[in-house]
Every structure is written in structure tokens, then in C-alpha cells.
Design a protein around this motif. Sequence first.
Motif, PDB file in Angstrom:
ATOM      1  N   TYR A  36       1.872 -23.854 -15.171  1.00 62.62           N
ATOM      2  CA  TYR A  36       1.109 -22.848 -15.625  1.00 62.62           C
ATOM      3  C   TYR A  36       1.889 -22.111 -16.777  1.00 62.62           C
ATOM      4  O   TYR A  36       3.163 -22.271 -16.929  1.00 62.62           O
ATOM      5  CB  TYR A  36       1.393 -21.595 -14.517  1.00 62.62           C
ATOM      6  CG  TYR A  36       0.700 -21.899 -13.168  1.00 62.62           C
ATOM      7  CD1 TYR A  36      -0.377 -22.540 -13.096  1.00 62.62           C
ATOM      8  CD2 TYR A  36       1.622 -21.793 -12.114  1.00 62.62           C
ATOM      9  CE1 TYR A  36      -0.988 -22.830 -11.794  1.00 62.62           C
ATOM     10  CE2 TYR A  36       1.301 -22.101 -10.770  1.00 62.62           C
ATOM     11  CZ  TYR A  36       0.009 -22.775 -10.499  1.00 62.62           C
ATOM     12  OH  TYR A  36      -0.156 -23.008  -9.420  1.00 62.62           O
ATOM     13  N   HIS A  43       2.390 -18.979 -17.974  1.00 62.10           N
ATOM     14  CA  HIS A  43       3.087 -17.992 -17.772  1.00 62.10           C
ATOM     15  C   HIS A  43       4.521 -18.252 -16.757  1.00 62.10           C
ATOM     16  O   HIS A  43       5.407 -17.281 -16.930  1.00 62.10           O
ATOM     17  CB  HIS A  43       2.275 -16.948 -16.488  1.00 62.10           C
ATOM     18  CG  HIS A  43       2.216 -17.383 -15.379  1.00 62.10           C
ATOM     19  ND1 HIS A  43       1.410 -18.128 -14.746  1.00 62.10           N
ATOM     20  CD2 HIS A  43       2.954 -17.166 -14.226  1.00 62.10           C
ATOM     21  CE1 HIS A  43       1.579 -18.602 -13.524  1.00 62.10           C
ATOM     22  NE2 HIS A  43       2.599 -17.833 -13.127  1.00 62.10           N
ATOM     23  N   CYS A  44       4.501 -19.218 -16.143  1.00 60.58           N
ATOM     24  CA  CYS A  44       5.342 -19.296 -15.256  1.00 60.58           C
ATOM     25  C   CYS A  44       6.784 -19.659 -15.685  1.00 60.58           C
ATOM     26  O   CYS A  44       6.928 -20.663 -16.402  1.00 60.58           O
ATOM     27  CB  CYS A  44       5.045 -20.573 -14.180  1.00 60.58           C
ATOM     28  SG  CYS A  44       6.177 -21.500 -13.198  1.00 60.58           S
ATOM     29  N   PRO A  45       7.987 -18.752 -15.400  1.00 61.91           N
ATOM     30  CA  PRO A  45       9.438 -19.319 -15.779  1.00 61.91           C
ATOM     31  C   PRO A  45       9.807 -20.544 -15.491  1.00 61.91           C
ATOM     32  O   PRO A  45      10.584 -21.270 -16.205  1.00 61.91           O
ATOM     33  CB  PRO A  45      10.182 -18.039 -15.192  1.00 61.91           C
ATOM     34  CG  PRO A  45       9.201 -17.439 -14.204  1.00 61.91           C
ATOM     35  CD  PRO A  45       7.712 -18.008 -14.347  1.00 61.91           C
ATOM     36  N   PHE A  46       9.586 -21.138 -14.282  1.00 63.89           N
ATOM     37  CA  PHE A  46      10.050 -22.249 -13.763  1.00 63.89           C
ATOM     38  C   PHE A  46       9.483 -23.366 -14.559  1.00 63.89           C
ATOM     39  O   PHE A  46      10.269 -24.356 -14.995  1.00 63.89           O
ATOM     40  CB  PHE A  46       9.544 -22.548 -12.263  1.00 63.89           C
ATOM     41  CG  PHE A  46      10.041 -21.324 -11.403  1.00 63.89           C
ATOM     42  CD1 PHE A  46      11.462 -21.124 -11.146  1.00 63.89           C
ATOM     43  CD2 PHE A  46       9.355 -20.474 -10.993  1.00 63.89           C
ATOM     44  CE1 PHE A  46      11.942 -20.158 -10.483  1.00 63.89           C
ATOM     45  CE2 PHE A  46       9.887 -19.560 -10.185  1.00 63.89           C
ATOM     46  CZ  PHE A  46      10.883 -19.247  -9.986  1.00 63.89           C
ATOM     47  N   LYS A  51       1.002 -26.729  -3.337  1.00 66.65           N
ATOM     48  CA  LYS A  51       0.829 -25.939  -4.357  1.00 66.65           C
ATOM     49  C   LYS A  51       1.699 -25.372  -5.129  1.00 66.65           C
ATOM     50  O   LYS A  51       2.586 -24.524  -4.564  1.00 66.65           O
ATOM     51  CB  LYS A  51      -0.328 -24.896  -4.176  1.00 66.65           C
ATOM     52  CG  LYS A  51      -0.723 -24.064  -5.409  1.00 66.65           C
ATOM     53  CD  LYS A  51      -1.659 -22.979  -5.142  1.00 66.65           C
ATOM     54  CE  LYS A  51      -2.413 -22.146  -6.387  1.00 66.65           C
ATOM     55  NZ  LYS A  51      -1.242 -21.706  -7.300  1.00 66.65           N
ATOM     56  N   ALA A  87       4.044 -25.390  -9.342  1.00 67.39           N
ATOM     57  CA  ALA A  87       4.344 -25.725 -10.812  1.00 67.39           C
ATOM     58  C   ALA A  87       5.764 -25.288 -11.064  1.00 67.39           C
ATOM     59  O   ALA A  87       6.013 -24.360 -10.494  1.00 67.39           O
ATOM     60  CB  ALA A  87       3.423 -25.249 -11.533  1.00 67.39           C
ATOM     61  N   GLU A 105      10.305 -29.034  -8.554  1.00 67.95           N
ATOM     62  CA  GLU A 105      11.619 -28.423  -8.660  1.00 67.95           C
ATOM     63  C   GLU A 105      12.089 -28.267 -10.132  1.00 67.95           C
ATOM     64  O   GLU A 105      12.281 -29.342 -10.541  1.00 67.95           O
ATOM     65  CB  GLU A 105      12.603 -28.832  -7.664  1.00 67.95           C
ATOM     66  CG  GLU A 105      12.587 -28.553  -6.417  1.00 67.95           C
ATOM     67  CD  GLU A 105      12.278 -26.989  -6.469  1.00 67.95           C
ATOM     68  OE1 GLU A 105      13.350 -26.316  -7.153  1.00 67.95           O
ATOM     69  OE2 GLU A 105      11.727 -26.207  -5.607  1.00 67.95           O
ATOM     70  N   SER A 106      11.811 -27.124 -10.848  1.00 64.54           N
ATOM     71  CA  SER A 106      12.161 -27.074 -12.300  1.00 64.54           C
ATOM     72  C   SER A 106      13.748 -27.751 -12.728  1.00 64.54           C
ATOM     73  O   SER A 106      13.677 -28.538 -13.664  1.00 64.54           O
ATOM     74  CB  SER A 106      12.019 -25.774 -12.810  1.00 64.54           C
ATOM     75  OG  SER A 106      12.710 -24.889 -12.099  1.00 64.54           O
ATOM     76  N   ARG A 143      -2.242 -13.315  -5.762  1.00 59.35           N
ATOM     77  CA  ARG A 143      -0.707 -13.838  -5.406  1.00 59.35           C
ATOM     78  C   ARG A 143       0.600 -12.920  -6.025  1.00 59.35           C
ATOM     79  O   ARG A 143       1.519 -12.670  -5.137  1.00 59.35           O
ATOM     80  CB  ARG A 143      -0.425 -15.278  -6.019  1.00 59.35           C
ATOM     81  CG  ARG A 143       0.829 -15.824  -5.947  1.00 59.35           C
ATOM     82  CD  ARG A 143       0.968 -17.208  -6.332  1.00 59.35           C
ATOM     83  NE  ARG A 143       0.637 -17.429  -7.813  1.00 59.35           N
ATOM     84  CZ  ARG A 143       1.691 -18.013  -8.528  1.00 59.35           C
ATOM     85  NH1 ARG A 143       3.137 -17.951  -8.122  1.00 59.35           N
ATOM     86  NH2 ARG A 143       1.480 -18.191  -9.746  1.00 59.35           N
TER      87      ARG A 143
HETATM   88  N1  LIG Z   1      12.065 -23.634  -6.886  1.00 58.05           N
HETATM   89  C1  LIG Z   1      10.712 -23.891  -7.933  1.00 58.05           C
HETATM   90  C2  LIG Z   1       9.675 -22.638  -7.632  1.00 58.05           C
HETATM   91  C3  LIG Z   1       8.636 -22.940  -8.385  1.00 58.05           C
HETATM   92  C4  LIG Z   1       7.519 -21.864  -8.356  1.00 58.05           C
HETATM   93  O1  LIG Z   1       7.696 -20.917  -7.354  1.00 58.05           O
HETATM   94  N2  LIG Z   1       6.639 -21.980  -9.014  1.00 58.05           N
HETATM   95  C5  LIG Z   1       5.463 -21.080  -8.791  1.00 58.05           C
HETATM   96  C6  LIG Z   1       4.700 -20.706 -10.040  1.00 58.05           C
HETATM   97  S1  LIG Z   1       5.335 -19.528 -11.131  1.00 58.05           S
HETATM   98  C7  LIG Z   1       4.719 -21.464  -7.838  1.00 58.05           C
HETATM   99  O2  LIG Z   1       4.233 -22.670  -7.720  1.00 58.05           O
HETATM  100  N3  LIG Z   1       3.977 -20.697  -6.842  1.00 58.05           N
HETATM  101  C8  LIG Z   1       2.949 -21.053  -5.810  1.00 58.05           C
HETATM  102  C9  LIG Z   1       1.645 -20.885  -6.071  1.00 58.05           C
HETATM  103  O3  LIG Z   1       1.521 -21.001  -7.356  1.00 58.05           O
HETATM  104  O4  LIG Z   1       1.068 -20.677  -5.209  1.00 58.05           O
HETATM  105  C10 LIG Z   1      10.957 -24.450  -9.140  1.00 58.05           C
HETATM  106  O5  LIG Z   1      12.100 -24.008  -9.767  1.00 58.05           O
HETATM  107  O6  LIG Z   1      10.387 -25.330  -9.597  1.00 58.05           O
END
Ligand SMILES: N[C@@H](CCC(=O)N[C@@H](CS)C(=O)NCC(=O)O)C(=O)O
Length: 211
Positions: free
Chosen positions: A6, A8-11, A46, A48, A61-62, A125
Motif C-alpha cells: 500500500y 501509505h504504509c510505513p512497513f 491480509k 502488506a 514482514e517488512s 480500519r
Molecule cells: N509486522 C508487519 C506489519 C505490517 C502491517 O501491519 N501492515 C499493515 C498495512 S500498513 C497491514 O497489513 N494491516 C492489515 C490490513 O491491511 O488489514 C511488517 O512489518 O510487515
Amino acid sequence: MKLYVYDHCPFCCKARMIFGLKQLPLELHTLLENDVNTPTRLVGKKTAPILEKEDGSHMAESMDIVHYLDARYGQPLVTPVPDSAIKAWHDAAWRPILQLAIPRLAAADLGEFATVEARKAFRVRQTRNFGDFEQLIANTPQLAANVGQQLAELDKLLAGREHVDEDDFVLYPSLRMLSIVKAVSLPTAVKDYMQRMERDTGVPLHFDQAV
Ligand SMILES: N[C@@H](CCC(=O)N[C@@H](CS)C(=O)NCC(=O)O)C(=O)O
């Protein structure tokens, strides 16, 4: 290699950063926020980011993705930073940064919000995570003042910084999110840092959509 993200997503930003820093060819695929099927098919839930490796297998896992690519291609550059002052700064600052950024990102032109339903799913969310968006926007003056004070401290930590290490994977994703917030003015070393990281990682800031 292909990376599902995504915008916007910091990971996801962390995983994109290592591609840029190592100049690895990247096929970026932006998932729709309400697409449950694709990530579930790839890694069972689900989430990213997701990396599709050269052998066609998938990895979530980023920071696992970052370390995997860092160890595999070229000289390792994601060196650990024991007792990191930047990490301590980030632990205190990330929540108000996200409280400012999330409702603004929710209205931005980003690939994961290409449909009305997807944008709505994000609001649902993130309202669960951060509270009512209108209230968050109304809190802008206090949040911006708080973050502004914290950025003055960060400015001292970043003055003269030129190297790359694990701290960048903590800091840049959150500062990138902050770049969508007009109300926060960025001290010189912080702004220089953001622009250097944007250049070296190829992960663009959101200044052009700041509100
Ligand atoms: N620990 C994971 C966290 C990843 C994470 O929380 N990503 C968010 C997106 S910002 C996500 O997938 N949230 C679940 C969703 O989209 O429903 C990582 O570092 O990759």
C-alpha cells in the motif's frame, strides 16, 4: 522481484527503501485496501508488504524482507544500532505523527484507494486504530505543536548525518507519512534528511499532496 504494497504504509516503505538503496529492479504492485484475496492467497492473511522472490515464493514482514535483500545483494548496509537515540525519538513521536498523517493520507490520491469501497475500508480500519478522522483533523493545532517540538530535537540528531543504517528504516517511513501534513514546518536538517532519503531510496515524499 515483485513487491506488493500500500502506498501509505510505513512497513511497505521499509521494503521499498532497500530496493532503492541497493538499486535492485522492482516491480511494484499496489494492492487495493479492500483486496483480502490476493495477500491471503500469497501468505495466508491480509497484510502488506509481501515480497515475491526470484524463485516465485512469497515473504511477508517488512524487516525480514529488508534483511533478506540486504544480505543477498551487494554489501550489507542495514547495520544494527544498539541503544539508538533515533529509535528512542521515534518511539515517542510516531503516534502523533500518524494521528496527523492518517486522515490526510485517507483522502490522498494513492493506488490502494482506487475505488470508493477501498477508500471506505481504509477509513474503517484506521478509525479503529486512531479514532474519528474529523476529530483528528480538528486536533491538528495541538498535534502539530507537539510534533514540531519533537522535530526540533530530531534536527539535532540528524545534523551532519550522511550514512545509512537500521535507524533509517525506523525513521524515514514515518517522516514520509508526515510529508502529507502542511501544518508542520520541518527544521533544516530534518528536511534535508527527508530529501536525501527520497533521492537515495526512490520512495517519494507526499509534499505534492500535502494538506
Ligand atoms: N509486522 C508487519 C506489519 C505490517 C502491517 O501491519 N501492515 C499493515 C498495512 S500498513 C497491514 O497489513 N494491516 C492489515 C490490513 O491491511 O488489514 C511488517 O512489518 O510487515
